[in-house]
Write an enzyme that holds these catalytic residues in place. Sequence first.
Site, PDB file in Angstrom:
ATOM      1  N   PRO A  19       0.829  -1.212   0.000  1.00  0.00           N
ATOM      2  CA  PRO A  19       0.000   0.000   0.000  1.00  0.00           C
ATOM      3  C   PRO A  19       0.866   1.266   0.000  1.00  0.00           C
ATOM      4  O   PRO A  19       1.334   1.724   1.032  1.00  0.00           O
ATOM      5  CB  PRO A  19      -0.803  -0.127   1.300  1.00  0.00           C
ATOM      6  CG  PRO A  19       0.064  -0.959   2.192  1.00  0.00           C
ATOM      7  CD  PRO A  19       0.826  -1.883   1.316  1.00  0.00           C
ATOM      8  N   ASP A  43       5.687   2.693   2.213  1.00  0.00           N
ATOM      9  CA  ASP A  43       4.848   1.525   2.500  1.00  0.00           C
ATOM     10  C   ASP A  43       4.039   1.838   3.764  1.00  0.00           C
ATOM     11  O   ASP A  43       4.607   1.969   4.852  1.00  0.00           O
ATOM     12  CB  ASP A  43       5.749   0.307   2.714  1.00  0.00           C
ATOM     13  CG  ASP A  43       4.967  -0.977   2.945  1.00  0.00           C
ATOM     14  OD1 ASP A  43       3.752  -0.909   3.224  1.00  0.00           O
ATOM     15  OD2 ASP A  43       5.587  -2.059   2.870  1.00  0.00           O
ATOM     16  N   HIS A  44       2.719   1.932   3.606  1.00  0.00           N
ATOM     17  CA  HIS A  44       1.861   2.342   4.722  1.00  0.00           C
ATOM     18  C   HIS A  44       1.797   1.284   5.825  1.00  0.00           C
ATOM     19  O   HIS A  44       1.336   1.559   6.937  1.00  0.00           O
ATOM     20  CB  HIS A  44       0.452   2.654   4.214  1.00  0.00           C
ATOM     21  CG  HIS A  44      -0.161   3.857   4.863  1.00  0.00           C
ATOM     22  ND1 HIS A  44       0.010   4.157   6.189  1.00  0.00           N
ATOM     23  CD2 HIS A  44      -0.949   4.842   4.363  1.00  0.00           C
ATOM     24  CE1 HIS A  44      -0.647   5.271   6.491  1.00  0.00           C
ATOM     25  NE2 HIS A  44      -1.227   5.712   5.397  1.00  0.00           N
ATOM     26  N   ARG A  45       2.243   0.065   5.549  1.00  0.00           N
ATOM     27  CA  ARG A  45       2.274  -0.967   6.588  1.00  0.00           C
ATOM     28  C   ARG A  45       3.417  -0.721   7.570  1.00  0.00           C
ATOM     29  O   ARG A  45       3.409  -1.236   8.686  1.00  0.00           O
ATOM     30  CB  ARG A  45       2.440  -2.352   5.950  1.00  0.00           C
ATOM     31  CG  ARG A  45       1.321  -2.755   5.011  1.00  0.00           C
ATOM     32  CD  ARG A  45       1.679  -4.022   4.260  1.00  0.00           C
ATOM     33  NE  ARG A  45       2.913  -3.870   3.487  1.00  0.00           N
ATOM     34  CZ  ARG A  45       3.456  -4.849   2.773  1.00  0.00           C
ATOM     35  NH1 ARG A  45       2.889  -6.039   2.725  1.00  0.00           N
ATOM     36  NH2 ARG A  45       4.584  -4.637   2.094  1.00  0.00           N
ATOM     37  N   VAL A  46       4.414   0.067   7.132  1.00  0.00           N
ATOM     38  CA  VAL A  46       5.614   0.280   7.931  1.00  0.00           C
ATOM     39  C   VAL A  46       5.647   1.671   8.557  1.00  0.00           C
ATOM     40  O   VAL A  46       6.064   1.845   9.698  1.00  0.00           O
ATOM     41  CB  VAL A  46       6.876   0.058   7.066  1.00  0.00           C
ATOM     42  CG1 VAL A  46       8.144   0.356   7.849  1.00  0.00           C
ATOM     43  CG2 VAL A  46       6.904  -1.363   6.518  1.00  0.00           C
TER      44      VAL A  46
END
Length: 432
Positions: free
Chosen positions: A232, A404-407
């Site tokens: 994402p 990276d929106h997960r990080v």
Amino acid sequence: MNRPLLSFFSGEKKTMASRVVMPKLTETMEEGVLLKWYKKEGERVESGDTLAEIETDKAVTDLESYASGILKKVLVPPDSVVPAGDLIAVVADPDEDVTEMVKKEKPRFHKRGEEGEKPAEPPVASASVVEPAALQREAAPEKREIKASPLAKRLAQERGVDLARVEGTGPGGRITEKDVERHLQGSPREKPVAQPAATHLPSLENPFEEIPLTMMRKTIAKRMVQSLAPVPHFYVTTEVEMTEVLRYREGLPEAAPGVKITIGDLIVRAAALALRDFPRLRASFMGEKIRVYRRIDIGIAVGFEEGLTTVVIRDCDRKGLKEISLESRDLIQRAKAKTLKPEEYTGAVFSVSNLGMYDVDAFTAIITPPEAAALAVGSVTERPRIVDGEIAVGKFLRATLSTDHRVADGLTAAEYLKAFKRILQNPLALAL
């Protein structure tokens, strides 16, 4: 051309046959192209001899023999795509029988540009050594074998040079790109063979041309789908005033005679320094955890005709502008020549992509897994600015961070760009 030599054998050297396999140079490498064989079936091989030429998605590499013996069986013809780890040949003692080994381990391969896999033909049950047809054609007695690198062949074709007239200075008399350039400088340019004039328009039944994917382009296609689909992405852009840092650059000494520090060098140095305080942007998403890297190894995107690759400057934040300039220049030149070692194009924790030299104002970069961020910078452009209440001309650059929106989240990305901007707008920080 200096290229890394690889040894990919298993088995013992003297008591049993040695397996020659397609090397797996990186964790993401799935297949390689066997460009040509330097040895033929039945020929004596000594440890250290160059057996074959291999093309990966990043480099052209010589495959070196680890074992001594006879090249008992060649299982894959030249210009074939082979999965990493598959058997491609066998080296053994003259009296060893390798029939069972070959039956058990048939390699999967297909010609470059074709789809699917072709199993190896069963070995001929004969005491004599039989050469594959492709190797027989190469060893035809009426023609002298010309050894040349892929870049040398391409340059010779483009410039109309007969490689038989070029003296090779590479290993075993191999012709390199520099040999072709030297030949062109020392003799009149040869005219390409004239093509017959078209007498009719192309057939409308086939109004297109199909170009087989290179190993590099195939890898790019796979990795970009793996990145953009599941990762994402979000993007944050800032504008950096470059007036002071460009003035600072003009006063810097040359990195080497005739080699000036570039705007790209300044950007890479600033990106690395800013990254010290943002561990979430030098990290990887690992499913149930986030892996943060202590070393700041910066990847620099390099584009050329065949595609795109990344060269890596290790511990970039600990290196000065001169060191970054010389190291990146060397890596980029060797990336274009496809002579990089695996450790020189893998393992980056953050990437910088610069299209400023192509008059691109701004763009967004796709993150290369397993990295968590990539910085994209455009051209330096002039526009009005206000200085002490007066209108003046300033020089500006737009930088976009893909994350990276997960990080990491938007706040982290914004703070990183603020730090990056602060360093460039106060260029003395680049010397710290």
